[in-house]
Design a protein around this motif. Structure first.
Motif, PDB file in Angstrom:
ATOM      1  N   ARG A   5      -1.499  -2.827   8.002  1.00 18.77           N
ATOM      2  CA  ARG A   5      -1.642  -1.394   8.269  1.00 18.77           C
ATOM      3  C   ARG A   5      -1.492  -1.159   9.762  1.00 18.77           C
ATOM      4  O   ARG A   5      -1.962  -1.938  10.572  1.00 18.77           O
ATOM      5  N   ARG A   6      -0.895  -0.045  10.082  1.00 20.52           N
ATOM      6  CA  ARG A   6      -0.820   0.340  11.489  1.00 20.52           C
ATOM      7  C   ARG A   6      -2.133   0.995  11.892  1.00 20.52           C
ATOM      8  O   ARG A   6      -2.836   1.569  11.047  1.00 20.52           O
ATOM      9  N   ASP A   9      -2.776   4.482  10.818  1.00 18.21           N
ATOM     10  CA  ASP A   9      -3.039   4.733   9.405  1.00 18.21           C
ATOM     11  C   ASP A   9      -4.485   4.473   9.005  1.00 18.21           C
ATOM     12  O   ASP A   9      -4.849   4.683   7.852  1.00 18.21           O
TER      13      ASP A   9
END
Length: 61
Positions: A5-6, A9
């Motif tokens: 996940r970034r 996010d």
């Protein structure tokens, strides 16, 4: 391996004491719904503020 996940996010909340945004941390994974303050300092300040408010309302004139 789980999907990456970034940081953008990740879930975000605002601190109840200072109003700053705080982003999800792995240490908070199990208790994210219970996290209310961004730091120990904010938690202590909120506790002092609540104690002062209770003291003012219960004092006799």
């Amino acid at each position: 391996m789980p999907k990456m996940r970034r940081k953008a996010d990740l879930p975000e909340k605002t601190c109840l004491n200072c109003g700053r945004p705080m982003v999800w941390r792995k240490a908070w994974a199990k208790t994210w719904d219970e996290v209310l303050y961004c730091s120990d300092r904010c938690r202590a300040e909120a506790k002092r503020r609540r104690a002062g408010a209770v003291k003012e309302t219960t004092s006799n004139p």
